[in-house]
Design an enzyme around this catalytic site. Structure first.
Site, short mmCIF file in Angstrom:
data_model
loop_
_atom_site.label_atom_id
_atom_site.label_comp_id
_atom_site.label_asym_id
_atom_site.label_seq_id
_atom_site.Cartn_x
_atom_site.Cartn_y
_atom_site.Cartn_z
N CYS A 57 67.36 104.02 29.46
CA CYS A 57 66.14 104.81 29.41
C CYS A 57 65.96 105.68 30.65
O CYS A 57 64.93 106.29 30.81
CB CYS A 57 64.97 103.87 29.27
C1 LIG Z 1 68.02 99.00 29.58
S1 LIG Z 1 69.48 98.13 29.93
C2 LIG Z 1 69.42 96.85 28.73
C3 LIG Z 1 69.16 95.51 29.34
C4 LIG Z 1 69.24 94.34 28.39
N1 LIG Z 1 68.33 94.44 27.27
C5 LIG Z 1 68.98 93.03 29.13
O1 LIG Z 1 68.23 92.21 28.67
O2 LIG Z 1 69.55 92.85 30.21
C6 LIG Z 1 70.75 99.19 29.32
C7 LIG Z 1 72.16 98.69 29.52
O3 LIG Z 1 73.09 99.63 28.96
C8 LIG Z 1 74.25 99.66 29.77
N2 LIG Z 1 74.98 100.93 29.53
C9 LIG Z 1 74.71 102.14 30.07
N3 LIG Z 1 75.60 103.06 29.63
C10 LIG Z 1 76.45 102.41 28.79
C11 LIG Z 1 77.58 102.82 28.02
N4 LIG Z 1 78.01 104.08 28.06
N5 LIG Z 1 78.22 101.91 27.26
C12 LIG Z 1 77.79 100.61 27.23
N6 LIG Z 1 76.73 100.16 27.94
C13 LIG Z 1 76.06 101.05 28.71
C14 LIG Z 1 73.72 99.50 31.18
O4 LIG Z 1 74.69 98.99 32.06
C15 LIG Z 1 72.54 98.53 30.98
O5 LIG Z 1 72.94 97.20 31.19
#
Ligand SMILES: C[S@@+](CC[C@H](N)C(=O)[O-])C[C@H]1O[C@@H](n2cnc3c(N)ncnc32)[C@H](O)[C@@H]1O
Length: 411
Positions: A92
């Site tokens: 986000c």
């Molecule tokens: C808002 S967090 C979600 C956290 C999760 N709901 C939790 O309880 O920890 C979004 C996650 O997406 C991952 N992310 C970002 N870009 C990504 C990508 N291109 N492929 C896979 N994961 C990704 C980030 O590392 C982050 O851990």
């Protein structure tokens, strides 16, 4: 229908903890195994080290599930197994309230396009049910074309053949320990028994009694709603060019028609900070005199002269915050900067020592209703970061229990 799950953007596993009511009992974790996780993806693009993935693997690596530490955009969606429920809190940063409007890029921005990865899964794997979480700002962004981003998301769901429900929920309104306001989006394929049953109902009946959110989070009665029509747009590009809407904090989309209404929660007594704080806290969490001064300045009111790119100046001002957080309230929203010297970091007056200190990583885990020490093993600064990214798992537990019943009724 089996209760199988694919988790995207998994972080340290908030959805899984919530869906399966994972609790810590005498240092071993009990998972109720309500939902069977088949395939999980987590990849942090900004660092070489992959602490979130490693944490997830520590807890779930021995189970029968595939854990993939790879950029989701590089994965062919055909390689994802068939599943009943797709979950994820997609990144986000681009529309996060933590950024100033100047840096806002919205769903078209670099990270925002990750929505397309979810969309590809919807088109390729056609999961019957989807549960997503994001910042509530998503409803309003971008500032120059209010509602465009969420319009694109709804249009994508419509093209992929889904009925959508959303609600902005502040966890503290429903008895949880953090004032964290997030949007939860639940979508069901139009071909499910569930969607077909909903289609026959009156809109106010759905909003007041039948939606997944009406069943899980009590609210005052809704008497009217606003409508928007996405059927006049051929695709997401048209929505992106022309669509504007003032989405309320609650709504549904059925066959491209949007019905949105402001709801008022029937609040429950929240868990207060004093109920979750630790005893005998390590000295390193207490503030030095210098840090106390820094926090005093950061939390105080100020008016600062700043320069725009064109050389003109303006005054940036912010009001004062209380010098430290009240233990009689639930926590404020935890950001990824929690624990750093930052205006949004929680500061409390430790009741045992009568001295100011930060929250401990365990206390931050408790603010999100994670089991104690879930993120143990990584540096403190990462533990705070992970909790700033995560969610209040009790919200997911409540929605998950309802999804469980919905799936039970499918063939
Ligand atoms: C808002 S967090 C979600 C956290 C999760 N709901 C939790 O309880 O920890 C979004 C996650 O997406 C991952 N992310 C970002 N870009 C990504 C990508 N291109 N492929 C896979 N994961 C990704 C980030 O590392 C982050 O851990």
């Amino acid at each position: 229908m089996e209760k199988t799950v694919v988790e995207l953007f998994a972080g340290v596993g908030g959805f899984r903890i919530g869906l399966n009511h994972i609790k810590r009992e005498n240092k071993s974790y009990s998972e109720e195994n309500n939902f069977e996780f088949l395939w999980v993806n987590q990849w942090e693009p900004s660092t070489k080290t992959q602490e979130a993935f490693d944490c997830y693997k520590t807890h779930f690596g021995n189970e029968k599930n595939e854990l993939i530490n790879k950029d989701i955009s590089l994965i062919s969606k055909k390689d994802i197994p068939n599943h009943t429920l797709l979950v994820g809190g997609f990144p986000c940063q681009d529309y996060s309230v933590a950024h100033s409007l100047k840096h806002e890029k919205g769903i078209e921005g670099k990270k925002g396009v990750l929505w397309r990865q979810i969309y590809e899964v919807l088109l390729t794997k056609k999961p019957p049910f989807v549960l997503l979480e994001n910042v509530d700002r998503l409803l309003k962004s971008p500032s120059k074309q209010r509602g465009r981003d969420f319009g694109i998301i709804l249009k994508s769901f419509d093209i992929a053949g889904y009925f959508v429900q959303w609600k902005v929920i502040n966890a503290a309104d429903y008895g949880m320990p953090q004032r964290r306001r997030r949007i939860y989006i639940f979508a069901s394929k139009k071909s499910t028994k569930y969607s077909k049953k909903m289609k026959k109902k009156d809109i106010l009946e759905i909003l007041n009694n039948e939606s997944i959110f009406a069943k899980t989070f009590k609210a005052e009665q809704i008497l009217n709603y606003k409508e928007y029509d996405l059927t006049i747009y051929d695709n997401q590009v048209d929505v992106s060019t022309d669509f504007k809407a003032s989405f309320e904090n609650y709504g549904i989309m059925m066959n491209g028609k949007i019905y949105t209404s402001k709801y008022i929660p029937v609040v429950e007594e929240p868990i207060k900070l004093k109920q979750i704080i630790e005893k005998n806290v390590d000295e390193k969490y207490f503030l030095s005199t210098i840090d106390q001064e820094k926090f005093k300045y950061l939390r105080g009111s100020k008016k600062i002269e700043r320069q725009r790119n064109d050389g003109t100046t303006y005054f940036y001002s912010e009001g004062s915050m209380s010098p430290y957080d009240s233990l009689d309230l639930p926590g404020r929203t935890m950001l990824t900067s929690e624990g750093t010297i930052n205006r949004s970091t929680h500061i409390i007056l430790d009741p045992e020592k009568n001295k100011l200190r930060k929250l401990t990583p365990i206390e931050c885990e408790r603010l999100n209703q994670f089991p104690d020490n879930w993120t143990e093993g990584m540096p403190d600064r990462k533990r705070y970061f992970m909790m700033g990214n995560a969610l209040v798992t009790g919200i997911i537990s409540k929605i998950g229990d309802e999804i469980y019943k919905i799936i039970d009724k499918e063939d």
